[in-house]
Write a protein that holds these residues in place. Structure first.
Motif, PDB file in Angstrom:
ATOM      1  N   ARG A  30       0.847  -1.209   0.000  1.00 37.03           N
ATOM      2  CA  ARG A  30       0.000   0.000   0.000  1.00 37.03           C
ATOM      3  C   ARG A  30       0.878   1.254   0.000  1.00 37.03           C
ATOM      4  O   ARG A  30       0.571   2.232  -0.695  1.00 37.03           O
ATOM      5  CB  ARG A  30      -0.905  -0.009   1.232  1.00 37.03           C
ATOM      6  CG  ARG A  30      -1.963   1.082   1.191  1.00 37.03           C
ATOM      7  CD  ARG A  30      -3.031   0.771   0.162  1.00 37.03           C
ATOM      8  NE  ARG A  30      -4.035   1.827   0.140  1.00 37.03           N
ATOM      9  CZ  ARG A  30      -4.146   2.735  -0.826  1.00 37.03           C
ATOM     10  NH1 ARG A  30      -3.312   2.704  -1.853  1.00 37.03           N
ATOM     11  NH2 ARG A  30      -5.086   3.655  -0.791  1.00 37.03           N
ATOM     12  N   CYS A  31       1.980   1.229   0.746  1.00 30.44           N
ATOM     13  CA  CYS A  31       2.894   2.375   0.780  1.00 30.44           C
ATOM     14  C   CYS A  31       3.534   2.591  -0.591  1.00 30.44           C
ATOM     15  O   CYS A  31       3.664   3.727  -1.054  1.00 30.44           O
ATOM     16  CB  CYS A  31       3.989   2.151   1.819  1.00 30.44           C
ATOM     17  SG  CYS A  31       3.397   2.123   3.520  1.00 30.44           S
ATOM     18  N   TYR A  32       3.925   1.506  -1.237  1.00 34.89           N
ATOM     19  CA  TYR A  32       4.516   1.581  -2.568  1.00 34.89           C
ATOM     20  C   TYR A  32       3.527   2.178  -3.553  1.00 34.89           C
ATOM     21  O   TYR A  32       3.872   3.047  -4.363  1.00 34.89           O
ATOM     22  CB  TYR A  32       4.925   0.178  -3.011  1.00 34.89           C
ATOM     23  CG  TYR A  32       5.532   0.101  -4.395  1.00 34.89           C
ATOM     24  CD1 TYR A  32       6.905   0.262  -4.580  1.00 34.89           C
ATOM     25  CD2 TYR A  32       4.738  -0.149  -5.506  1.00 34.89           C
ATOM     26  CE1 TYR A  32       7.470   0.185  -5.852  1.00 34.89           C
ATOM     27  CE2 TYR A  32       5.287  -0.221  -6.773  1.00 34.89           C
ATOM     28  CZ  TYR A  32       6.647  -0.060  -6.941  1.00 34.89           C
ATOM     29  OH  TYR A  32       7.195  -0.135  -8.196  1.00 34.89           O
ATOM     30  N   VAL A  37       2.706   5.771  -7.782  1.00 36.15           N
ATOM     31  CA  VAL A  37       1.803   6.023  -8.912  1.00 36.15           C
ATOM     32  C   VAL A  37       1.701   7.514  -9.214  1.00 36.15           C
ATOM     33  O   VAL A  37       1.417   8.313  -8.352  1.00 36.15           O
ATOM     34  CB  VAL A  37       0.415   5.429  -8.630  1.00 36.15           C
ATOM     35  CG1 VAL A  37      -0.553   5.796  -9.745  1.00 36.15           C
ATOM     36  CG2 VAL A  37       0.528   3.931  -8.510  1.00 36.15           C
ATOM     37  N   GLY A  38       1.899   7.853 -10.459  1.00 39.38           N
ATOM     38  CA  GLY A  38       1.724   9.217 -10.914  1.00 39.38           C
ATOM     39  C   GLY A  38       2.754  10.182 -10.381  1.00 39.38           C
ATOM     40  O   GLY A  38       2.594  11.391 -10.458  1.00 39.38           O
ATOM     41  N   MET A  50       7.951   5.850   1.191  1.00 30.75           N
ATOM     42  CA  MET A  50       7.422   4.586   1.696  1.00 30.75           C
ATOM     43  C   MET A  50       7.654   4.462   3.196  1.00 30.75           C
ATOM     44  O   MET A  50       6.785   3.979   3.936  1.00 30.75           O
ATOM     45  CB  MET A  50       8.072   3.408   0.957  1.00 30.75           C
ATOM     46  CG  MET A  50       7.605   3.231  -0.468  1.00 30.75           C
ATOM     47  SD  MET A  50       8.258   1.723  -1.220  1.00 30.75           S
ATOM     48  CE  MET A  50       7.445   0.464  -0.221  1.00 30.75           C
ATOM     49  N   TYR A  51       8.822   4.893   3.645  1.00 38.90           N
ATOM     50  CA  TYR A  51       9.133   4.847   5.076  1.00 38.90           C
ATOM     51  C   TYR A  51       8.138   5.685   5.870  1.00 38.90           C
ATOM     52  O   TYR A  51       7.622   5.252   6.909  1.00 38.90           O
ATOM     53  CB  TYR A  51      10.563   5.359   5.298  1.00 38.90           C
ATOM     54  CG  TYR A  51      11.015   5.329   6.742  1.00 38.90           C
ATOM     55  CD1 TYR A  51      11.653   4.208   7.263  1.00 38.90           C
ATOM     56  CD2 TYR A  51      10.809   6.425   7.586  1.00 38.90           C
ATOM     57  CE1 TYR A  51      12.078   4.175   8.586  1.00 38.90           C
ATOM     58  CE2 TYR A  51      11.221   6.400   8.908  1.00 38.90           C
ATOM     59  CZ  TYR A  51      11.852   5.277   9.404  1.00 38.90           C
ATOM     60  OH  TYR A  51      12.252   5.247  10.724  1.00 38.90           O
ATOM     61  N   ASN A  52       7.845   6.891   5.386  1.00 48.10           N
ATOM     62  CA  ASN A  52       6.890   7.766   6.078  1.00 48.10           C
ATOM     63  C   ASN A  52       5.483   7.173   6.079  1.00 48.10           C
ATOM     64  O   ASN A  52       4.770   7.232   7.084  1.00 48.10           O
ATOM     65  CB  ASN A  52       6.868   9.145   5.418  1.00 48.10           C
ATOM     66  CG  ASN A  52       8.109   9.959   5.718  1.00 48.10           C
ATOM     67  OD1 ASN A  52       8.751   9.753   6.748  1.00 48.10           O
ATOM     68  ND2 ASN A  52       8.472  10.871   4.835  1.00 48.10           N
ATOM     69  N   ASN A  53       5.072   6.605   4.964  1.00 48.83           N
ATOM     70  CA  ASN A  53       3.729   6.023   4.892  1.00 48.83           C
ATOM     71  C   ASN A  53       3.605   4.779   5.767  1.00 48.83           C
ATOM     72  O   ASN A  53       2.537   4.483   6.287  1.00 48.83           O
ATOM     73  CB  ASN A  53       3.377   5.671   3.440  1.00 48.83           C
ATOM     74  CG  ASN A  53       3.061   6.885   2.602  1.00 48.83           C
ATOM     75  OD1 ASN A  53       2.487   7.848   3.093  1.00 48.83           O
ATOM     76  ND2 ASN A  53       3.452   6.856   1.346  1.00 48.83           N
ATOM     77  N   TYR A  54       4.696   4.048   5.895  1.00 49.50           N
ATOM     78  CA  TYR A  54       4.669   2.813   6.688  1.00 49.50           C
ATOM     79  C   TYR A  54       4.655   3.124   8.184  1.00 49.50           C
ATOM     80  O   TYR A  54       3.805   2.620   8.925  1.00 49.50           O
ATOM     81  CB  TYR A  54       5.885   1.960   6.347  1.00 49.50           C
ATOM     82  CG  TYR A  54       5.886   0.580   6.993  1.00 49.50           C
ATOM     83  CD1 TYR A  54       5.219  -0.486   6.393  1.00 49.50           C
ATOM     84  CD2 TYR A  54       6.562   0.352   8.189  1.00 49.50           C
ATOM     85  CE1 TYR A  54       5.228  -1.751   6.976  1.00 49.50           C
ATOM     86  CE2 TYR A  54       6.572  -0.900   8.769  1.00 49.50           C
ATOM     87  CZ  TYR A  54       5.902  -1.948   8.166  1.00 49.50           C
ATOM     88  OH  TYR A  54       5.904  -3.194   8.761  1.00 49.50           O
ATOM     89  N   PHE A 145      14.236  -1.938   2.736  1.00 54.67           N
ATOM     90  CA  PHE A 145      13.574  -3.194   3.104  1.00 54.67           C
ATOM     91  C   PHE A 145      12.129  -3.192   2.613  1.00 54.67           C
ATOM     92  O   PHE A 145      11.647  -4.190   2.051  1.00 54.67           O
ATOM     93  CB  PHE A 145      13.615  -3.363   4.623  1.00 54.67           C
ATOM     94  CG  PHE A 145      12.797  -4.516   5.146  1.00 54.67           C
ATOM     95  CD1 PHE A 145      13.309  -5.800   5.188  1.00 54.67           C
ATOM     96  CD2 PHE A 145      11.488  -4.315   5.586  1.00 54.67           C
ATOM     97  CE1 PHE A 145      12.550  -6.863   5.658  1.00 54.67           C
ATOM     98  CE2 PHE A 145      10.724  -5.363   6.059  1.00 54.67           C
ATOM     99  CZ  PHE A 145      11.253  -6.647   6.087  1.00 54.67           C
ATOM    100  N   LEU A 146      11.420  -2.088   2.814  1.00 60.27           N
ATOM    101  CA  LEU A 146      10.009  -1.996   2.421  1.00 60.27           C
ATOM    102  C   LEU A 146       9.849  -2.059   0.913  1.00 60.27           C
ATOM    103  O   LEU A 146       8.914  -2.695   0.406  1.00 60.27           O
ATOM    104  CB  LEU A 146       9.402  -0.699   2.969  1.00 60.27           C
ATOM    105  CG  LEU A 146       9.321  -0.591   4.489  1.00 60.27           C
ATOM    106  CD1 LEU A 146       8.895   0.807   4.897  1.00 60.27           C
ATOM    107  CD2 LEU A 146       8.361  -1.632   5.061  1.00 60.27           C
TER     108      LEU A 146
END
Length: 357
Positions: A30-32, A37-38, A50-54, A145-146
């Motif tokens: 989901r983070c990716y 996208v876009g 991705m780190y921030n979203n995770y 890693f993510l």
């Protein structure tokens, strides 16, 4: 299978590593999808996003995906069975999420050999999912890693989508079958293809984020292989980007450069005509490219605002479930909506300008 009463300190020895990997992978994908996208960003920026979203970022008001998993929020509620808890006087309210309920991970996501039912917030929590391994440490899952986990999971997920599509009857469930039957079939076929993984990593995304559920709504742009699968209905998601790119290329190919009769009337040599044509093509291509870049930036900005508004709505529902126009979170949602409308108008004007080139 029963629920264990083991303390959080023993969670890493009770919950199988494969189950924790499933949960981490679901959030990583989901983070990716949100970050990639876009958005024109290099690998370094992608890992950071991705780190921030995770993990979440309070300063940027980004809600953690693993926090949503542990709290059974958004689409992640589909992986739990919600059980009402009768609280005893000696039992602390914080023992279970919400105080009066516990979110038990469905047996579908647990290995057959698992002796217990796993409860969110009790057997696995934010701290456990923050770690890249089963053992609790101070080290957090890194952006690298993510990213690697997300890409491997997406590969599994796309294979599972093919299996699931083949099992359906023209896109619908076969007579007398349920979605759970589809998931069991997909797990079985995936296990035959990869016996090392009893439950393929990506199952949670298949159930929560793809079109294979009661809502029949895909919210992953990485699975949007055709226009009908586009997940972001405001910006068009990945399908919209492909459509815009195709239109831009068509415009470049059809760039008008004048007619031979005009060249002949002016008495220009063949070499001069070629130079004029190349210059006209260059100028038109430059204008079209600038217009395309502006549209890409506007689309990216719109995507980020939509995601920020979605996260803000989730946060507002937690802090103030009833709409209150004076509450700061709801006020911010209104402000974000205004910004989104303005950007949509800018995108419409940009597309109109592009069509005239």
């Amino acid at each position: 299978m029963q629920s264990s009463t083991v303390s959080k300190g023993d969670a890493q020895t009770l919950v199988p590593a494969s189950v924790l990997r499933q949960l981490r992978a679901a959030a990583a994908v989901r983070c990716y999808d949100i970050a990639f996208v876009g958005n024109r960003m290099d690998t370094k920026d992608l890992k950071k996003q991705m780190y921030n979203n995770y993990h979440g970022n309070k300063e940027k008001n980004i809600i953690s995906q693993i926090a949503l998993i542990v709290n059974a929020k958004a689409e992640y509620k589909n992986i739990y069975e919600i059980e009402t808890v009768k609280l005893l006087q000696q039992a602390p309210i914080e023992s279970y999420l919400g105080g009066h309920r516990k979110c038990v991970l469905k047996e579908l996501f647990s290995p057959p050999s698992a002796p217990y039912r796993f409860v969110a917030g009790k057997h696995f929590d934010y701290e456990v999912l923050c770690c890249p391994t089963k053992i609790l440490t101070a080290k957090k899952c890194s952006g690298r890693f993510l990213l690697e986990l997300a890409r491997k999971t997406i590969t599994n997920l796309k294979k599972a989508v093919v299996i699931a599509d083949a099992w359906l009857d023209n896109g619908d469930l076969p007579s007398g079958k349920t979605w759970n039957d589809l998931y069991v079939h997909t797990i079985s076929k995936s296990f035959k293809n990869n016996p090392k993984e009893p439950i393929f990593t990506g199952l949670i995304n298949l159930i929560c984020h793809s079109k294979f559920n009661e809502g029949r709504s895909n919210i992953l742009n990485v699975l949007a292989t055709k226009d009908g699968d586009s997940c972001d209905f405001d910006t068009g998601g990945k399908a919209k980007l492909r459509s815009v790119t195709k239109e831009n290329k068509s415009n470049l190919r059809s760039t008008q450069t004048g007619t031979p009769s005009q060249f002949v009337a002016r008495g220009l040599t063949l070499e001069s005509r070629i130079q004029i044509i190349e210059l006209a093509q260059f100028e038109d291509s430059k204008k079209s490219e600038n217009c395309k870049d502006r549209l890409t930036l506007l689309t990216t900005r719109n995507q980020l605002l939509l995601e920020e508004r979605k996260q803000e709505i989730e946060l507002a529902k937690i802090i103030c479930p009833t709409y209150d126009p004076t509450q700061p979170n709801w006020m911010k949602i209104k402000n974000l909506t205004t910004q989104i409308e303005k950007i949509k108008n800018d995108i419409s004007r940009g597309e109109e300008e592009q069509r005239t080139l």
